[in-house]
Structures are given as structure tokens and as C-alpha cells.
Scaffold this active site. Structure first.
Site, short mmCIF file in Angstrom:
data_model
loop_
_atom_site.label_atom_id
_atom_site.label_comp_id
_atom_site.label_asym_id
_atom_site.label_seq_id
_atom_site.Cartn_x
_atom_site.Cartn_y
_atom_site.Cartn_z
CB SER A 134 -0.95 -0.03 1.20
OG SER A 134 -1.82 1.09 1.19
CB THR A 135 1.26 4.08 2.37
OG1 THR A 135 -0.14 4.27 2.48
CG2 THR A 135 1.98 5.42 2.39
CG ASP A 160 -5.47 -5.70 2.71
OD1 ASP A 160 -5.99 -6.80 2.98
OD2 ASP A 160 -5.43 -5.22 1.56
CG MET A 201 -2.42 3.12 5.37
SD MET A 201 -3.02 4.83 5.42
CE MET A 201 -1.59 5.71 4.84
CG HIS A 211 -4.21 -0.96 -0.60
ND1 HIS A 211 -4.02 -0.78 0.75
CD2 HIS A 211 -4.64 -2.24 -0.74
CE1 HIS A 211 -4.31 -1.90 1.39
NE2 HIS A 211 -4.69 -2.80 0.50
#
Length: 389
Positions: A207-208, A331, A328, A235
Site C-alpha cells: 500500500s503506502t 490488510d 498502512m 492499493h
């Protein structure tokens, strides 16, 4: 966009330095629309622990404000007069190296390409925004995502700049932006033994900070991945995932694309979950195929890592290798547990090399990992596992 007179005045004394008089995360908003700047300022004012430290309407002003204010987070529009966001980015990071920059752009292929280029130049993250001020005002999802990312990245930046002073207690008005999970570092991590079965698939969740990490991983491991299929959930919104797949293909030297519903997996190919679709795997006779769906978001995300990991475990069992990179939230933890319980192997990126140690930290603390490694060692481990095929 609605034009407004330039605004570069910081909202607190510049000489104080970031965080000197307050424990709040200091945010600068850069957008040529006065309406959008006003909306974001109001959202931040309503959220405990966040504070607007300045606003401006073009890239030149952003560089000046970054040098004077040195904020924890800067939200940077792409399309602006005089100097756009991509042009301003190097100057902002030179003026304030500790600032986390979030690129804000509408969902077009051009802006997706620019945003990913900005990440390669040092921006930390991106947030897709509706294409009008009215759309932004009415988008709860945009508000939630923006505030979650500001809080998570601001916490990381503030810790690096000033240590880990606690944020003020959140109040109900901040409920639209739940605090992102950032796992504490000082816990003992229990490791599982890796699978003794040679992996037949590589599944990666991120993600991030994920795009930069993925670029690094595939540039270094692509040559070793010709004998197995690779599936990725990052994401990302639509348009962005298409550009991401193209860049991973160029870096790895392997065919890479967004996964298509019903498409059969091939060894040596990279499949990226398309934005707004969960990507699962299913048996298709002797083969394995991709199944896309728009079932409800998982952990506010679609695509999400957990559904992909769960389907990988169901098909490949102990021959599954899952990797959880920076991001973050948590998940990947639940799906990663299913892979580990099926006898497969999970590796997670360590805190020191993660932009946000949420997803990999959650996996590490859940005791489902066979290794918690710096990104460089994740690359060498992947190469070692698959290079001998």
C-alpha cells in the site's frame, strides 16, 4: 479550477520550526483552487492531531513555504500555474527533506503516470481526487483517504523530526479519518519456519510506499521469476494500476499487465489487481485463472490483499510464497495467516525500510512470518528462492 489570489503565509510563526509549539502534525496544502484549499483546511481543523501550517496556490510558493515552515506533510496538486507539482517536487524536498509529500491528482492516465513519476522522484504517496470542487466536497471517501494518509505519514515524519510525542486524543469529529495502524517496533517477533516445499507462485501485497518498493523488488528479481506466476495487489485506483503494471514490466523484463477475469496464469508473467476490483485465483481445470469481482471493500480497500492471499492459499497451499511490503493498516495479515497455516511462507518488510510499518508490522506481530527483512534482503531472498529454477 477556481483561481484565487496567492496565499503563502504560514498560519503559525515560521521561526518556531515544525512542532516546536504544538504536538500536532503540521500540514501545508498546495492547490490553485481556493475552494479546495478551504475544504481541506476545514477537514484538518476538525481533526484532532492535525493542523494547517500554511497554504499556497502554485509550486513556486510551495518551495518557499516548505523552506520556511518545514511541515510534516505537504499535499501537492499536480496541475497549477507558474510551476506545477512535478516541477516543484525536487525543490520542496531540497528545502525540507523530512516532509512527506502526498500528490493529489484526478483519475486520468496522464495524471496516474505523473503521480508514479513523482513517487520515483521522492514523493511519498498520492491520493486520487474528484475532478471538481463540488465532487471533492461531496466525497466522503476522498476525505477519509486523505486524512488517513496525512495522519499516518505525518506520524512517521514527526517521529523522525522530533521523536514520538503522542497525538492529542481524537474526538468524534475525527471519526472520518481513523488512525492508521502503525505497529510499535519494540516488540519481540516470533517467526515460523519457512515451507520446505518449493514455491509455485509469488503473491505480493502493498500500500503506502508500495510502488517504490515494488519498483526496487522487480528491478532486482525479475530475471529469477521466469518459472512462476506473480500476482500483486497494490492499493491503487483505476488508471494507476495500468501504469504500475507497465512500469513493472519494463523494470523486470517480464510480461506485466492488469489481471483480466478468466485469464489463466502463466509462469514468468506479472498480474496486477486492477483498481476497484478484488483479484482472486480459482481452479480452471488443470490451470489456475484470475477471478475479478466488485464485492465490498475489505479494510476500506478494493482491491485488497486478504482476498488474494486467501485464494492463493486455497490453491497452492504449502507452495505459496507471500510477501507483504510497506503500507498502512493491516490488510494482508488475515490472508497471510491463512497462507502460513496452510504451510506456505510469508515474508514482511521491516520497519526501517518501510514508509509506513502498518501492513508488514501487523503480519510480523501476528507471528505469521518466516522473516521480517529490509527491502534489500527481501529481494535477495526472492532471488534465492526462485533463481535456481
Amino acid at each position: 479550477m477556481v483561481q484565487a489570489a496567492p496565499s503563502t503565509q504560514p498560519t503559525r510563526p515560521a521561526a518556531a520550526g515544525p512542532g516546536a509549539a504544538t504536538s500536532a502534525i503540521q500540514v501545508v496544502m498546495v492547490d490553485d483552487s481556493a475552494v479546495i484549499r478551504g475544504l481541506v483546511k476545514r477537514w484538518i481543523d476538525e481533526t484532532d492531531g492535525l493542523e494547517i501550517a500554511g497554504s499556497c496556490s502554485n509550486g513556486k510558493q510551495a518551495i518557499d513555504v516548505a523552506a520556511r515552515v518545514k511541515p510534516h506533510v505537504m499535499i501537492l496538486d499536480i496541475e497549477m500555474p507558474e510551476m506545477d507539482g512535478l516541477e516543484a517536487l525536487p525543490g520542496i524536498l531540497k528545502a525540507s527533506p523530512g516532509t512527506k509529500v502526498i500528490m493529489a491528482s484526478t483519475l486520468t492516465l496522464r495524471n496516474a503516470d505523473i503521480s508514479l513519476k513523482a513517487l520515483s522522484l521522492g514523493a511519498t504517496d498520492y491520493v486520487p481526487k474528484p475532478d471538481s470542487a463540488r465532487g471533492i466536497a461531496g466525497s466522503n471517501e476522498f476525505r477519509r483517504e486523505l486524512l488517513v494518509k496525512v495522519r499516518a505519514l505525518g506520524t512517521t515524519a514527526r517521529r523522525a523530526m522530533h521523536g514520538s510525542a503522542p497525538l492529542p486524543t481524537q474526538r468524534a469529529a475525527a471519526s472520518a479519518a481513523p488512525a492508521a495502524a502503525v505497529a510499535p517496533a519494540a516488540q519481540q517477533i516470533a517467526l515460523r519456519k519457512p515451507s520446505t516445499v518449493p514455491p509455485r507462485i509469488l503473491a505480493i501485497g502493498s500500500s503506502t510506499g508500495g510502488p517504490q518498493a515494488l519498483f526496487d523488488v522487480f528491478e532486482k528479481t525479475g530475471a529469477s521469476l521466469k518459472a512462476v506466476p506473480v500476482v500483486i495487489t497494490q492499493h491503487m485506483p483505476p488508471s494507476f494500476t495500468k501504469i504500475l503494471a507497465e512500469k513493472l514490466g519494463k523494470l523486470s523484463g517480464l510480461p506485466a499487465k492488469e489481471g483480466e477475469h478468466g485469464e489463466r496464469l502463466q509462469a514468468g508473467h506479472i498480474y496486477v489487481a486492477p483498481g476497484d476490483y478484488h483479484m482472486r485465483l480459482k481452479k480452471d481445470g488443470p490451470s489456475v485463472a484470475i477471478a475479478l469481482d466488485q464485492e465490498p471493500p475489505v479494510h476500506f480497500c478494493r482491491p485488497a490483499v486478504d482476498p488474494m492471499f486467501e485464494s492463493v492459499a486455497a490453491i497452492f497451499g504449502a507452495a505459496s510464497l507471500g510477501v507483504v511490503l510497506t503500507g498502512m493498516g493491516h490488510d494482508g495479515r488475515d490472508g497471510g495467516r491463512i497462507i502460513a497455516d496452510a504451510g506456505g511462507t510469508i515474508y514482511a518488510q521491516d520497519e526501517a525500510t518501510s514508509v509506513v510499518w502498518g501492513m508488514p508490522g501487523a503480519c510480523a506481530q501476528a507471528g505469521i512470518c518466516s522473516g521480517v527483512y529490509p527491502l534489500e534482503k527481501i529481494c535477495s531472498t526472492i532471488t534465492r528462492q526462485f533463481g535456481g529454477r
